[in-house]
Write a protein that holds these residues in place. Structure first.
Motif, PDB file in Angstrom:
ATOM      1  N   VAL A   1      75.524 -13.251   5.206  1.00 29.13           N
ATOM      2  CA  VAL A   1      75.651 -13.977   6.321  1.00 29.13           C
ATOM      3  C   VAL A   1      74.456 -14.239   7.269  1.00 29.13           C
ATOM      4  O   VAL A   1      74.448 -15.416   7.581  1.00 29.13           O
ATOM      5  CB  VAL A   1      76.689 -13.110   7.300  1.00 29.13           C
ATOM      6  CG1 VAL A   1      76.748 -13.593   8.710  1.00 29.13           C
ATOM      7  CG2 VAL A   1      77.733 -12.751   6.716  1.00 29.13           C
ATOM      8  N   GLU A   2      73.491 -13.489   7.390  1.00 22.75           N
ATOM      9  CA  GLU A   2      72.304 -13.918   7.944  1.00 22.75           C
ATOM     10  C   GLU A   2      71.701 -14.880   7.210  1.00 22.75           C
ATOM     11  O   GLU A   2      71.067 -15.658   8.157  1.00 22.75           O
ATOM     12  CB  GLU A   2      71.503 -12.455   8.220  1.00 22.75           C
ATOM     13  CG  GLU A   2      71.850 -11.295   9.069  1.00 22.75           C
ATOM     14  CD  GLU A   2      71.127 -10.110   8.920  1.00 22.75           C
ATOM     15  OE1 GLU A   2      69.902 -10.131   8.042  1.00 22.75           O
ATOM     16  OE2 GLU A   2      71.052  -8.997   9.926  1.00 22.75           O
TER      17      GLU A   2
ATOM     18  N   GLN B   1      91.431 -16.860  16.103  1.00 29.54           N
ATOM     19  CA  GLN B   1      90.823 -16.740  17.454  1.00 29.54           C
ATOM     20  C   GLN B   1      89.126 -16.397  16.763  1.00 29.54           C
ATOM     21  O   GLN B   1      88.846 -15.918  15.802  1.00 29.54           O
ATOM     22  CB  GLN B   1      90.916 -15.422  18.133  1.00 29.54           C
ATOM     23  CG  GLN B   1      91.158 -14.182  17.420  1.00 29.54           C
ATOM     24  CD  GLN B   1      91.636 -12.925  18.205  1.00 29.54           C
ATOM     25  OE1 GLN B   1      92.033 -12.984  19.313  1.00 29.54           O
ATOM     26  NE2 GLN B   1      91.541 -11.809  17.536  1.00 29.54           N
ATOM     27  N   LEU B   2      88.380 -16.805  17.690  1.00 30.31           N
ATOM     28  CA  LEU B   2      86.801 -16.687  17.512  1.00 30.31           C
ATOM     29  C   LEU B   2      86.590 -15.345  18.268  1.00 30.31           C
ATOM     30  O   LEU B   2      86.782 -15.096  19.173  1.00 30.31           O
ATOM     31  CB  LEU B   2      85.988 -18.067  18.239  1.00 30.31           C
ATOM     32  CG  LEU B   2      84.542 -17.770  17.953  1.00 30.31           C
ATOM     33  CD1 LEU B   2      84.161 -18.063  16.683  1.00 30.31           C
ATOM     34  CD2 LEU B   2      83.855 -18.777  18.745  1.00 30.31           C
ATOM     35  N   GLN B   3      85.632 -14.500  17.369  1.00 33.69           N
ATOM     36  CA  GLN B   3      85.378 -13.132  17.951  1.00 33.69           C
ATOM     37  C   GLN B   3      84.048 -12.787  17.676  1.00 33.69           C
ATOM     38  O   GLN B   3      83.508 -13.136  16.779  1.00 33.69           O
ATOM     39  CB  GLN B   3      86.321 -12.155  17.385  1.00 33.69           C
ATOM     40  CG  GLN B   3      86.411 -11.940  15.911  1.00 33.69           C
ATOM     41  CD  GLN B   3      87.239 -11.007  15.452  1.00 33.69           C
ATOM     42  OE1 GLN B   3      88.440 -10.785  16.231  1.00 33.69           O
ATOM     43  NE2 GLN B   3      87.164 -10.483  14.222  1.00 33.69           N
ATOM     44  N   GLU B   4      83.411 -11.798  18.296  1.00 28.37           N
ATOM     45  CA  GLU B   4      82.021 -11.306  18.148  1.00 28.37           C
ATOM     46  C   GLU B   4      82.192 -10.044  17.424  1.00 28.37           C
ATOM     47  O   GLU B   4      82.748  -8.870  17.795  1.00 28.37           O
ATOM     48  CB  GLU B   4      81.175 -11.116  19.395  1.00 28.37           C
ATOM     49  CG  GLU B   4      79.806 -10.926  19.248  1.00 28.37           C
ATOM     50  CD  GLU B   4      79.137 -10.943  20.570  1.00 28.37           C
ATOM     51  OE1 GLU B   4      78.576 -11.855  20.883  1.00 28.37           O
ATOM     52  OE2 GLU B   4      79.295  -9.749  21.130  1.00 28.37           O
ATOM     53  N   ASN B   5      81.339 -10.084  16.344  1.00 25.84           N
ATOM     54  CA  ASN B   5      81.316  -8.593  15.716  1.00 25.84           C
ATOM     55  C   ASN B   5      80.449  -7.543  16.219  1.00 25.84           C
ATOM     56  O   ASN B   5      79.608  -8.207  17.204  1.00 25.84           O
ATOM     57  CB  ASN B   5      80.885  -8.857  13.992  1.00 25.84           C
ATOM     58  CG  ASN B   5      81.798  -9.929  13.223  1.00 25.84           C
ATOM     59  OD1 ASN B   5      82.929  -9.855  13.752  1.00 25.84           O
ATOM     60  ND2 ASN B   5      81.368 -10.901  12.604  1.00 25.84           N
ATOM     61  N   GLU B   6      80.483  -6.470  15.800  1.00 24.59           N
ATOM     62  CA  GLU B   6      79.699  -5.172  16.143  1.00 24.59           C
ATOM     63  C   GLU B   6      78.008  -5.682  15.858  1.00 24.59           C
ATOM     64  O   GLU B   6      77.267  -5.356  16.707  1.00 24.59           O
ATOM     65  CB  GLU B   6      79.909  -4.040  15.455  1.00 24.59           C
ATOM     66  CG  GLU B   6      81.059  -3.522  15.726  1.00 24.59           C
ATOM     67  CD  GLU B   6      81.170  -2.089  15.035  1.00 24.59           C
ATOM     68  OE1 GLU B   6      80.543  -1.694  14.351  1.00 24.59           O
ATOM     69  OE2 GLU B   6      82.495  -1.749  15.265  1.00 24.59           O
ATOM     70  N   ASN B   7      77.721  -6.595  15.062  1.00 26.17           N
ATOM     71  CA  ASN B   7      76.217  -6.920  14.817  1.00 26.17           C
ATOM     72  C   ASN B   7      75.935  -8.291  15.436  1.00 26.17           C
ATOM     73  O   ASN B   7      75.048  -8.894  15.016  1.00 26.17           O
ATOM     74  CB  ASN B   7      75.988  -7.157  13.331  1.00 26.17           C
ATOM     75  CG  ASN B   7      77.027  -8.074  12.699  1.00 26.17           C
ATOM     76  OD1 ASN B   7      77.626  -8.817  13.249  1.00 26.17           O
ATOM     77  ND2 ASN B   7      76.919  -8.320  11.238  1.00 26.17           N
ATOM     78  N   LYS B   8      76.814  -8.539  16.564  1.00 23.91           N
ATOM     79  CA  LYS B   8      76.435  -9.695  17.227  1.00 23.91           C
ATOM     80  C   LYS B   8      76.533 -11.010  16.551  1.00 23.91           C
ATOM     81  O   LYS B   8      76.361 -12.201  17.282  1.00 23.91           O
ATOM     82  CB  LYS B   8      74.856  -9.735  17.781  1.00 23.91           C
ATOM     83  CG  LYS B   8      74.559  -8.208  18.718  1.00 23.91           C
ATOM     84  CD  LYS B   8      75.764  -7.896  20.082  1.00 23.91           C
ATOM     85  CE  LYS B   8      75.082  -6.816  20.560  1.00 23.91           C
ATOM     86  NZ  LYS B   8      76.398  -6.303  21.763  1.00 23.91           N
TER      87      LYS B   8
END
Length: 416
Positions: free
Chosen positions: A13-14, A74-81
């Protein structure tokens, strides 16, 4: 601590975050809640799919194939930002979904040009359900000859597969169990054609009956019989119709009529009906029919007509004379059975010492009457034999020999 798999996904992902907005990189696959889902038919199923959104301004578009229902995104933010887009698909499980492949597809638009990239992940649904579409097939198909073997096969769609089959026979309002197992084999009889059959398929989640099936059974003529119209006695000279009836499949294709007179048998017609005018002799004859189809033939029992006719006096009537008496006899036939009387010189004769009458029944329709008269040598009376039934009468005038003549003979017959 992240697992090796989670760490690998994060690196991918990064990497996509670093180059995805500028370069044509390969996006990671969306994540589904499970790779396989097993549910019971009729229950609610929710599938969740998520895909990384490295460019929040250009989030991926998630679609479901097949589209079983509307989904919520929906668009959301994960724990790793990092950002991701999730989609939840909710539907009611049906047996039609069993074994179906459901795919979540993520579509990315890249800033460099109008290029697009897609990636997808799939799962296979396993739906548990009771038997559906239960039906019966017949082998051989079409009509089956009486006495031959037929096989009924029960088929049903179920998960898990059908564990128990039961066979039933319907005869009118009566239902009987006739077998178990997917296949039922038996020899058919004529009565099998009037019966219906169905199967019941069952697994651990329920059971279902098939529709009924009916066999078409072929057989030669049976229970062949003759009906007379009009019924009862028939007046001589009138018309009578004999009808041949027989149970056969396919129906009787050929009828033949026979007349029996003593030991003589003659063909007198064809077709289901035989019509003719009756005579007196018709009452002593017998009739029967033969019914035939492609599988065989059968004769009916014989029938005999009851013919009504007015009395007929036989021309064999005569008188004999001795020195002291005159003896005469007269025979008549008619239906109904006739009565007889004697008249001497126009007067009705009754039993007495000098005039004795005796009678003998000849079957159901005949009568013989005898008259004995004591006389003197000078007497030469005139004798009349009269026979009567409900339809009319007939008479015979007899000549009595004179003392010098041989035994007498009749003079003439007249009908009244």
């Amino acid at each position: 601590m992240l697992s090796p798999e989670e760490r690998r996904d994060m690196i991918e992902v990064e990497r996509f975050i670093l180059i995805g907005c500028l370069l044509q990189a390969s996006p990671p696959k969306p994540k589904l809640t499970e790779e396989k889902v097993e549910v019971m038919e009729g229950t609610s199923v929710s599938l969740s799919c998520s895909a990384a959104a490295p460019c929040p301004k250009l989030p991926p578009n998630l679609t479901w194939t097949p589209r079983l229902n509307d989904s919520v995104d929906q668009l959301q933010e994960n724990e790793n930002k990092t950002k991701s887009v999730s989609s939840v698909l909710t539907f009611t499980a049906s047996h039609l979904h069993h074994g179906q492949k459901i795919t979540c597809r993520a579509l990315y638009k890249l800033q460099q040009g109008d290029n697009q990239k897609t990636s997808n992940t799939s799962l296979t649904l396993r739906v548990l359900y009771s038997p559906k579409n239960t039906s019966v097939s017949i082998s051989p198909s079409g009509s089956v000859l009486e006495g031959s073997s037929v096989t009924l096969t029960c088929s049903s769609n179920a998960n898990p597969p059908v564990q128990h089959y039961t066979w039933y026979k319907v005869n009118g309002t009566e239902i009987n169990t006739v077998g178990t197992g997917q296949i039922l084999t038996f020899n058919v009889t004529e009565s099998s054609g009037s019966e219906q059959y169905y199967c019941e398929a069952q697994n651990e989640h329920g059971k279902e009956n098939s529709t009924t099936v009916q066999l078409e059974v072929d057989y030669p003529p049976k229970n062949t019989s003759v009906f007379i119209s009009p019924s009862g006695s028939v007046l001589e000279g009138s018309s009578v119709t004999l009808t041949c009836s027989s149970n056969a499949n396919p129906p009787v294709q050929h009828y033949t009529w026979y007349k029996v007179n003593g030991t003589e048998i003659n063909t007198v017609g064809t077709g289901q009906h035989l019509t003719f005018n009756v005579t007196e002799s018709s009452g002593s004859e017998q009739y029967y029919c033969e019914a035939q189809n492609e599988h065989g033939k059968e004769n009916s029992p014989t029938v005999q007509l009851e013919v009504d006719y007015m009395p007929r006096i036989s021309d064999s009537g005569s008188c004999n004379r001795t020195a002291v008496e005159i003896s005469c006899s007269c025979e008549s036939r008619g239906n109904p059975s006739p009565s007889m009387e004697w008249r001497v010189s126009g007067q009705r004769v009754t039993n007495s010492t000098d005039r004795v009458i005796s009678e003998e029944q000849l079957g159901n329709t005949g009568l013989r009457s005898s008259l004995t008269i004591r006389h003197t040598q000078r007497d030469t009376p005139t004798l009349l034999c009269l026979s009567t039934n409900t339809l009319g009468s007939s008479s015979l005038r007899l000549l009595v020999p004179s003392p010098q003549q041989h035994p007498g003979k009749r003079a003439h017959i007249s009908r009244l």
